[in-house]
Design a protein around this motif. Structure first.
Motif, short mmCIF file in Angstrom:
data_model
loop_
_atom_site.label_atom_id
_atom_site.label_comp_id
_atom_site.label_asym_id
_atom_site.label_seq_id
_atom_site.Cartn_x
_atom_site.Cartn_y
_atom_site.Cartn_z
N THR A 5 84.14 -26.26 -28.34
CA THR A 5 84.86 -25.00 -28.39
C THR A 5 86.33 -25.30 -28.64
O THR A 5 86.95 -26.04 -27.86
N LEU A 6 86.86 -24.78 -29.73
CA LEU A 6 88.26 -24.96 -30.07
C LEU A 6 88.97 -23.62 -29.87
O LEU A 6 88.62 -22.63 -30.51
N THR A 7 89.94 -23.59 -28.97
CA THR A 7 90.66 -22.36 -28.66
C THR A 7 92.09 -22.46 -29.16
O THR A 7 92.82 -23.38 -28.79
N LEU A 8 92.47 -21.53 -30.01
CA LEU A 8 93.82 -21.54 -30.58
C LEU A 8 94.85 -21.25 -29.49
O LEU A 8 94.73 -20.28 -28.74
N LYS A 9 95.86 -22.11 -29.38
CA LYS A 9 96.88 -21.95 -28.34
C LYS A 9 97.83 -20.80 -28.65
O LYS A 9 98.17 -20.00 -27.78
N SER A 10 98.27 -20.72 -29.89
CA SER A 10 99.16 -19.64 -30.33
C SER A 10 99.12 -19.60 -31.86
O SER A 10 98.70 -20.57 -32.51
N ALA A 11 99.54 -18.51 -32.43
CA ALA A 11 99.52 -18.38 -33.89
C ALA A 11 100.44 -19.41 -34.52
O ALA A 11 101.60 -19.55 -34.11
N PRO A 12 99.95 -20.19 -35.50
CA PRO A 12 100.82 -21.19 -36.14
C PRO A 12 101.96 -20.53 -36.90
O PRO A 12 101.82 -19.42 -37.42
N ALA A 49 95.15 -31.13 -31.83
CA ALA A 49 95.48 -30.75 -30.46
C ALA A 49 96.80 -30.01 -30.34
O ALA A 49 97.06 -29.37 -29.31
N GLU A 50 97.65 -30.06 -31.37
CA GLU A 50 98.90 -29.29 -31.33
C GLU A 50 98.62 -27.79 -31.38
O GLU A 50 99.42 -26.98 -30.91
N PHE A 51 97.46 -27.42 -31.95
CA PHE A 51 97.16 -26.00 -32.13
C PHE A 51 95.97 -25.52 -31.31
O PHE A 51 95.88 -24.35 -30.97
N PHE A 52 95.04 -26.42 -30.98
CA PHE A 52 93.81 -26.02 -30.30
C PHE A 52 93.59 -26.84 -29.04
O PHE A 52 93.89 -28.04 -29.00
N THR A 53 93.02 -26.20 -28.03
CA THR A 53 92.44 -26.94 -26.92
C THR A 53 90.99 -27.24 -27.29
O THR A 53 90.32 -26.44 -27.96
N VAL A 54 90.49 -28.39 -26.90
CA VAL A 54 89.16 -28.85 -27.29
C VAL A 54 88.31 -29.04 -26.04
O VAL A 54 88.70 -29.76 -25.11
N ALA A 55 87.15 -28.40 -26.02
CA ALA A 55 86.23 -28.53 -24.89
C ALA A 55 84.82 -28.77 -25.41
O ALA A 55 84.35 -28.03 -26.28
N ASP A 60 74.90 -27.38 -29.92
CA ASP A 60 75.44 -27.97 -31.15
C ASP A 60 76.42 -27.06 -31.88
O ASP A 60 76.86 -27.39 -32.99
N THR A 61 76.75 -25.93 -31.30
CA THR A 61 77.59 -24.95 -31.97
C THR A 61 79.06 -25.38 -31.95
O THR A 61 79.56 -25.91 -30.96
N LEU A 62 79.75 -25.12 -33.06
CA LEU A 62 81.20 -25.27 -33.11
C LEU A 62 81.79 -23.87 -33.04
O LEU A 62 81.57 -23.05 -33.92
N LEU A 63 82.52 -23.60 -31.97
CA LEU A 63 83.06 -22.26 -31.71
C LEU A 63 84.58 -22.29 -31.82
O LEU A 63 85.25 -23.10 -31.17
N LEU A 64 85.12 -21.40 -32.65
CA LEU A 64 86.57 -21.25 -32.80
C LEU A 64 86.98 -19.95 -32.16
O LEU A 64 86.48 -18.88 -32.52
N GLN A 65 87.92 -20.01 -31.23
CA GLN A 65 88.36 -18.82 -30.51
C GLN A 65 89.81 -18.51 -30.80
O GLN A 65 90.63 -19.42 -31.01
N GLY A 66 90.15 -17.22 -30.83
CA GLY A 66 91.52 -16.80 -31.06
C GLY A 66 91.66 -16.10 -32.40
O GLY A 66 90.71 -16.00 -33.19
N ASP A 67 92.86 -15.60 -32.65
CA ASP A 67 93.17 -14.94 -33.93
C ASP A 67 93.46 -16.02 -34.97
O ASP A 67 94.52 -16.64 -34.97
N LEU A 68 92.50 -16.25 -35.86
CA LEU A 68 92.59 -17.31 -36.85
C LEU A 68 93.04 -16.80 -38.22
O LEU A 68 92.80 -17.44 -39.23
#
Length: 269
Positions: A5-12, A49-55, A60-68
């Motif tokens: 799970t990759l969660t966007l920390k803030s909008a780039p 890691a500058e943009f996403f937290t990684v968990a 097997d799913t790759l999940l992207l969270q946040g406003d991308l």
């Protein structure tokens, strides 16, 4: 294989190129290795890691969270697995993908599914211009797979499309199926002007309001009931306005004769 799970920390601050962020590419990596992957941000490469937290995940799913919406190339050249983007995404979503399932639970910007060759791209919201079309300077658009747009589509949807199936549950902009070579497009809503401009082959099904047809499309001299039943049943599995197609009548128009085309616009009654 372990998903993440990759969660966007803030909008780039600038557009973020997330090419390489795909399930198969991450299959043999640890969380620490994923965090160190370089992403293009403006004219520099910055660790993920500058943009996403990684968990890590248990599946097997790759999940992207946040406003991308400032993240481009989500699912670019994806060749298997399951990728889910829980927010809206930027340009080139699912571009050149060949296998797997990419689900976008928001909107996608321009050039979604450009030169897609396989797999499934399911977009819950709207798409911008040139979806299922070509990369700039290329001659071939979507080449296979399935594209589902649950909302509306912009202009030039399916430009130079060569193979595959693309469904629009809402409306489409102008030049739908322009220069189409082959494949199937189905639309449940209204289509803008210049439908099928320069169309060579392929089929466009209008399950909703009848479009304004150019004089370069002429009524077909013969029906195609067997073909229609096969096509209608294939589209019906997606539900919505397409679920009842097999029980409805239809009219076929052939063209674009100005381009010596043999495509067909199928208007469902």
């Amino acid at each position: 294989m372990t998903g993440f799970t990759l969660t966007l920390k803030s909008a780039p601050a600038l557009r973020l190129d997330v090419r390489g962020v795909t399930p198969n590419a991450f299959a043999s990596l640890s969380a620490a290795e994923v965090e160190r992957l370089p992403l293009a941000h403006g004219n520099a490469f910055v660790p993920l890691a500058e943009f996403f937290t990684v968990a890590p995940r248990r599946d097997d799913t790759l999940l992207l969270q946040g406003d991308l919406s400032r993240c481009d190339f989500v699912g670019w050249q994806m060749n298997g697995g399951t990728l889910i983007a829980e927010g809206s995404v930027g340009d080139y979503a699912g571009g050149a993908m060949s296998a797997g399932t990419l689900t976008v639970k928001g909107h996608a910007a321009d050039l979604a599914a450009c030169e897609m060759a396989g797999g499934t791209l399911d977009i819950a919201g709207h798409v911008g211009d040139f979806a299922a079309g070509t990369l700039p300077g290329s001659m071939d658009g979507m080449r296979g797979g399935s594209l589902l747009v649950r909302g509306n589509a912009g202009a030039r949807f399916g430009d130079r499309m060569r193979r595959g199936t693309a469904l629009i549950f809402g409306d489409a902009g102008e030049f739908l199926a322009s220069r189409m070579v082959a494949g199937t497009i189905a639309i449940a809503g209204r289509a803008g002007a210049h439908v099928g401009y320069g169309m060579r082959r392929g089929s466009v099904v209008f399950a909703g309001p009848a479009p304004g047809l150019a004089p370069t499309f002429v009524p077909a001299g013969a029906g195609a009931p067997v073909f229609w039943q096969l096509l209608a049943r294939d589209l019906a599995r997606h539900g919505g306005a397409f679920g009842s197609l097999a029980a409805r009548g239809f009219e076929r128009h052939l063209g674009d004769v100005a381009a010596a085309g043999k495509g067909e616009l199928i208007v469902v009654r």
